[in-house]
Design a protein around this motif. Structure first.
Motif, mmCIF file in Angstrom:
data_model
loop_
_atom_site.group_PDB
_atom_site.id
_atom_site.type_symbol
_atom_site.label_atom_id
_atom_site.label_comp_id
_atom_site.label_asym_id
_atom_site.label_seq_id
_atom_site.Cartn_x
_atom_site.Cartn_y
_atom_site.Cartn_z
ATOM 1 N N GLU A 153 -12.075 -23.014 76.743
ATOM 2 C CA GLU A 153 -12.827 -24.242 76.605
ATOM 3 C C GLU A 153 -11.925 -25.364 76.186
ATOM 4 O OE1 GLU A 153 -17.453 -25.749 75.773
ATOM 5 O OE2 GLU A 153 -16.669 -23.996 74.837
ATOM 6 N N TYR A 154 -11.354 -24.978 75.024
ATOM 7 C CA TYR A 154 -10.667 -25.972 74.258
ATOM 8 C C TYR A 154 -9.654 -26.673 75.187
ATOM 9 C CZ TYR A 154 -8.434 -28.437 69.953
ATOM 10 O OH TYR A 154 -8.043 -29.285 69.278
ATOM 11 N N PHE A 155 -9.022 -25.946 75.728
ATOM 12 C CA PHE A 155 -7.961 -26.380 76.569
ATOM 13 C C PHE A 155 -8.172 -26.606 78.212
ATOM 14 C CE2 PHE A 155 -5.497 -24.670 72.992
ATOM 15 C CZ PHE A 155 -4.844 -25.836 72.616
ATOM 16 N N GLY A 156 -9.559 -26.331 78.499
ATOM 17 C CA GLY A 156 -9.942 -26.482 79.998
ATOM 18 C C GLY A 156 -9.390 -25.433 80.832
ATOM 19 N N MET A 157 -8.971 -24.336 80.509
ATOM 20 C CA MET A 157 -8.180 -23.142 81.214
ATOM 21 C C MET A 157 -9.426 -22.351 81.670
ATOM 22 S SD MET A 157 -4.790 -22.141 78.996
ATOM 23 C CE MET A 157 -5.967 -21.800 77.412
ATOM 24 N N PRO A 158 -9.550 -22.084 83.265
ATOM 25 C CA PRO A 158 -10.324 -21.215 83.768
ATOM 26 C C PRO A 158 -10.313 -19.758 83.548
ATOM 27 C CG PRO A 158 -8.942 -22.120 85.484
ATOM 28 C CD PRO A 158 -8.416 -22.762 84.091
ATOM 29 N N VAL A 159 -11.427 -19.000 83.343
ATOM 30 C CA VAL A 159 -11.247 -17.732 82.944
ATOM 31 C C VAL A 159 -11.439 -16.734 84.198
ATOM 32 C CG1 VAL A 159 -12.796 -15.980 81.699
ATOM 33 C CG2 VAL A 159 -12.468 -18.202 80.561
ATOM 34 N N LEU A 160 -10.752 -15.766 84.268
ATOM 35 C CA LEU A 160 -10.653 -14.613 85.148
ATOM 36 C C LEU A 160 -11.214 -13.604 84.445
ATOM 37 C CD1 LEU A 160 -9.842 -13.151 87.701
ATOM 38 C CD2 LEU A 160 -7.578 -12.944 86.711
ATOM 39 N N ALA A 161 -12.456 -13.048 84.988
ATOM 40 C CA ALA A 161 -12.750 -11.957 83.995
ATOM 41 C C ALA A 161 -12.472 -10.753 84.860
ATOM 42 C CB ALA A 161 -14.478 -12.102 84.247
ATOM 43 N N VAL A 162 -11.944 -9.602 84.119
ATOM 44 C CA VAL A 162 -11.721 -8.389 84.687
ATOM 45 C C VAL A 162 -12.766 -7.294 83.954
ATOM 46 C CG1 VAL A 162 -9.892 -6.539 84.414
ATOM 47 C CG2 VAL A 162 -9.134 -8.942 84.334
ATOM 48 N N VAL A 163 -13.144 -6.666 84.884
ATOM 49 C CA VAL A 163 -14.288 -5.760 84.808
ATOM 50 C C VAL A 163 -14.086 -4.255 85.094
ATOM 51 C CG1 VAL A 163 -16.729 -5.315 84.740
ATOM 52 C CG2 VAL A 163 -16.054 -7.457 84.845
ATOM 53 N N ASP A 164 -13.955 -3.396 84.249
ATOM 54 C CA ASP A 164 -13.908 -1.992 84.607
ATOM 55 C C ASP A 164 -15.300 -1.654 85.370
ATOM 56 O OD1 ASP A 164 -13.805 0.888 84.764
ATOM 57 O OD2 ASP A 164 -13.109 1.073 82.742
ATOM 58 N N ALA A 165 -15.181 -1.480 86.528
ATOM 59 C CA ALA A 165 -16.232 -1.219 87.714
ATOM 60 C C ALA A 165 -16.394 0.255 87.983
ATOM 61 C CB ALA A 165 -16.540 -2.171 88.734
ATOM 62 N N GLN A 166 -15.659 1.166 87.259
ATOM 63 C CA GLN A 166 -15.384 2.461 87.858
ATOM 64 C C GLN A 166 -17.070 3.243 88.010
ATOM 65 O OE1 GLN A 166 -13.220 5.164 85.921
ATOM 66 N NE2 GLN A 166 -13.299 3.927 83.784
ATOM 67 N N ALA A 167 -18.042 2.861 87.016
ATOM 68 C CA ALA A 167 -19.055 3.452 87.074
ATOM 69 C C ALA A 167 -20.452 2.551 87.338
ATOM 70 C CB ALA A 167 -19.303 3.981 85.397
ATOM 71 N N MET A 168 -20.198 1.568 87.845
ATOM 72 C CA MET A 168 -21.204 0.581 88.140
ATOM 73 C C MET A 168 -21.182 0.260 89.680
ATOM 74 S SD MET A 168 -20.122 -3.004 86.590
ATOM 75 C CE MET A 168 -19.725 -2.302 84.944
ATOM 76 N N GLY A 169 -22.380 -0.443 90.127
ATOM 77 C CA GLY A 169 -22.533 -0.944 91.494
ATOM 78 C C GLY A 169 -22.739 -2.564 91.304
ATOM 79 N N GLY A 170 -24.045 -2.693 91.627
ATOM 80 C CA GLY A 170 -24.628 -4.036 91.578
ATOM 81 C C GLY A 170 -24.878 -4.706 90.125
ATOM 82 N N THR A 171 -24.658 -3.706 89.296
ATOM 83 C CA THR A 171 -24.741 -4.370 88.017
ATOM 84 C C THR A 171 -23.570 -5.236 87.511
ATOM 85 O OG1 THR A 171 -26.279 -2.320 87.230
ATOM 86 C CG2 THR A 171 -24.751 -3.753 85.534
ATOM 87 N N LEU A 172 -22.321 -5.059 88.418
ATOM 88 C CA LEU A 172 -21.536 -6.155 88.252
ATOM 89 C C LEU A 172 -21.819 -7.615 88.238
ATOM 90 C CD1 LEU A 172 -18.281 -6.427 87.960
ATOM 91 C CD2 LEU A 172 -18.195 -6.578 90.227
ATOM 92 N N GLY A 173 -22.868 -7.773 89.121
ATOM 93 C CA GLY A 173 -23.368 -9.174 89.320
ATOM 94 C C GLY A 173 -23.909 -9.667 88.315
ATOM 95 N N ALA A 174 -24.704 -8.782 87.373
ATOM 96 C CA ALA A 174 -25.344 -9.233 86.128
ATOM 97 C C ALA A 174 -24.420 -9.621 85.025
ATOM 98 C CB ALA A 174 -26.415 -8.179 85.782
ATOM 99 N N ILE A 175 -23.339 -8.811 84.938
ATOM 100 C CA ILE A 175 -22.317 -8.903 84.056
ATOM 101 C C ILE A 175 -21.547 -10.229 84.426
ATOM 102 C CG2 ILE A 175 -19.941 -8.147 83.356
ATOM 103 C CD1 ILE A 175 -20.920 -5.265 83.435
#
Length: 447
Positions: free
Chosen positions: A109-131
């Motif tokens: 936020e301080y430098f205005g750099m966009p965030v790319l989220a990496v999520v280990d999704a090996q044990a999930m499905g639609g819950t990725l959307g909530a995260i």
């Protein structure tokens, strides 16, 4: 007059440690470097090991960014300098996106750099959307790029994950589980973190495999024009004034597989203080170069203890150096090498150089972790601690490090031992946080 520099930039973050940030960051760097782009990678927070992989992937030096340890002005100067020469800036986060007093989200936020989220999704499905929804909206105004699902089983699994997103534009692709030779982790680990890239003969092939997998994702297919959607304007920062307090002095620095925990910025600070820096390798059998002061950085002396102890000529050189009253700053692993012995997990006790009284013990669990500051008469050094070893020493304790903003307290923080001209601690210093205190460590002025 220096003007702002504009460059695409991504902060690679996650909801927790262990999601695959380092692999994704290195894969992105390698993919774009192979395509001829100039990539600069930064690591958020203290870390000596991940940068080895990022430097191999990008072909460029890797520096630290931390709003507390290095400070916002230092971060701004390094980002602006990188933006002036690079086609893409990547910043690997630490822990979870919102973890800590000066979090990855704060930096983004301080430098205005966009965030790319990496999520280990090996044990999930639609819950990725909530995260993803939580990471994206938890803090209003957080710059956002999207999500990359990691360790995905296949196309059907990827579609299930994508269908769970509230905003389909957040989807930047899925990576399969990537393994190294024999089915082990692509980037193997041991105590203190990843195995350094230079220790694996097939390190570049591992990065190429990750880059190849990333190339099949929407994120990996973005060309130079598409990357402009992540462009950030980085403002210039006036250069910090560093007094030449070490002018005319030579500082010898141990550097090899046993003493590898060296921030490039620390060497830069010594040079800006006016010092001439010379390197030597205890493991290669080098003698101590002619010098006015010595720095023994951290690393993995426990993995090379017998070889370190066998360098009797260097041990004698060190004794002559100390007997002459010339300063030694021994940091974490460098301090252990000076101890009388170290007890290893297999029960073996290995004698060491014996310039600092006491016995070290390598434990199976962490003995110290987190940001620390060290107050000296000349100023306050910021840094951190991260070690599995302990040291039982009768050497006088000159002072102790403390948590950010706190005062030293008996039994808390890390001891700063003073034995003649030797100053030693588990504390890792960021030299640029106080050039004056750094200069004192390499003269006779620090407590």
């Amino acid at each position: 007059m220096t003007i702002s520099a504009r460059c695409p930039a991504l902060v690679i973050a996650a909801c927790a440690s262990g999601q695959g940030k380092t692999t994704v960051t290195a894969a992105l760097a390698r993919l774009h470097a192979r395509q001829g782009r100039r990539v600069r990678v930064f690591k958020c927070g203290p870390d000596y090991l991940d940068p080895h992989w990022h430097q191999l992937a990008s072909g460029a030096p890797v520096e630290q960014l931390d709003l507390w340890m290095t400070g916002p002005e230092d971060c701004a100067a390094r980002l602006h300098a990188a933006a002036r020469e690079a086609d893409l800036i990547l910043v690997e986060g630490v822990m979870g996106l919102f973890d800590g007093a000066d979090s990855v989200a704060d930096l983004a936020e301080y430098f205005g750099m966009p965030v790319l989220a990496v999520v280990d999704a090996q044990a999930m499905g639609g819950t990725l959307g909530a995260i993803v929804h939580g990471l994206k909206t938890y803090r209003a105004g957080l710059p956002w790029a999207g999500v990359l699902a990691n360790r995905v089983a296949g196309e059907r699994h990827a579609q299930m994950l994508r269908d769970g997103l509230k905003d389909g534009a957040d989807w930047l692709g899925a990576l399969p589980r990537l393994a190294g030779e024999g089915g082990g982790p692509l980037l193997p680990e041991r105590h203190l973190g990843l195995v350094a890239a230079h220790e694996l003969p097939d390190a570049l092939e591992r990065l190429d495999a990750a880059a190849d997998a990333l190339a099949a994702t929407p994120l990996g297919r973005m060309d130079a024009a598409a990357l402009q959607c992540f462009a950030v304007d980085f403002a210039p920062q006036p250069p910090a004034v560093v007094p030449p307090l070490l002018a005319g002095r030579t500082v010898a620095v141990a550097r090899d597989a046993a003493f590898a925990f060296i921030y490039p910025a620390n060497i830069q600070t010594l040079e800006r203080l006016g010092a001439r820096v010379v390197f030597f390798s205890p493991l290669a059998g080098d003698r101590l170069p002619a010098c006015d002061a010595l720095w023994l950085p951290g690393g993995y002396p426990e993995l090379h203890a017998a070889q370190i102890a066998a360098n009797a000529t260097l041990q004698q050189d060190l004794r002559v150096h100390v007997d002459a009253g010339r300063p030694v700053w021994a940091e974490c692993g460098g301090m252990l090498a000076l101890a009388e012995s170290i007890a290893l997990p297999d029960g073996h006790v290995q004698p060491l150089w014996g310039l600092l009284p006491g016995r070290a013990v390598l434990q199976q669990r962490l003995a110290g972790l987190g940001p620390q500051q060290l107050a000296l008469d000349a100023g306050v050094l910021r840094g951190h601690t991260f070690h599995y070893a302990t040291l039982d020493s009768a050497a006088p304790v000159a002072t102790r490090s403390a948590r950010p903003g706190q005062m030293p307290a008996p039994g808390a923080g890390e001891a700063l031992y003073r034995q003649g001209s030797v100053r030693a601690s588990f504390f890792h210093a960021w030299f640029a946080s106080s050039p004056e205190a750094t200069a004192a460590l390499f003269t006779a002025e620090a407590p």
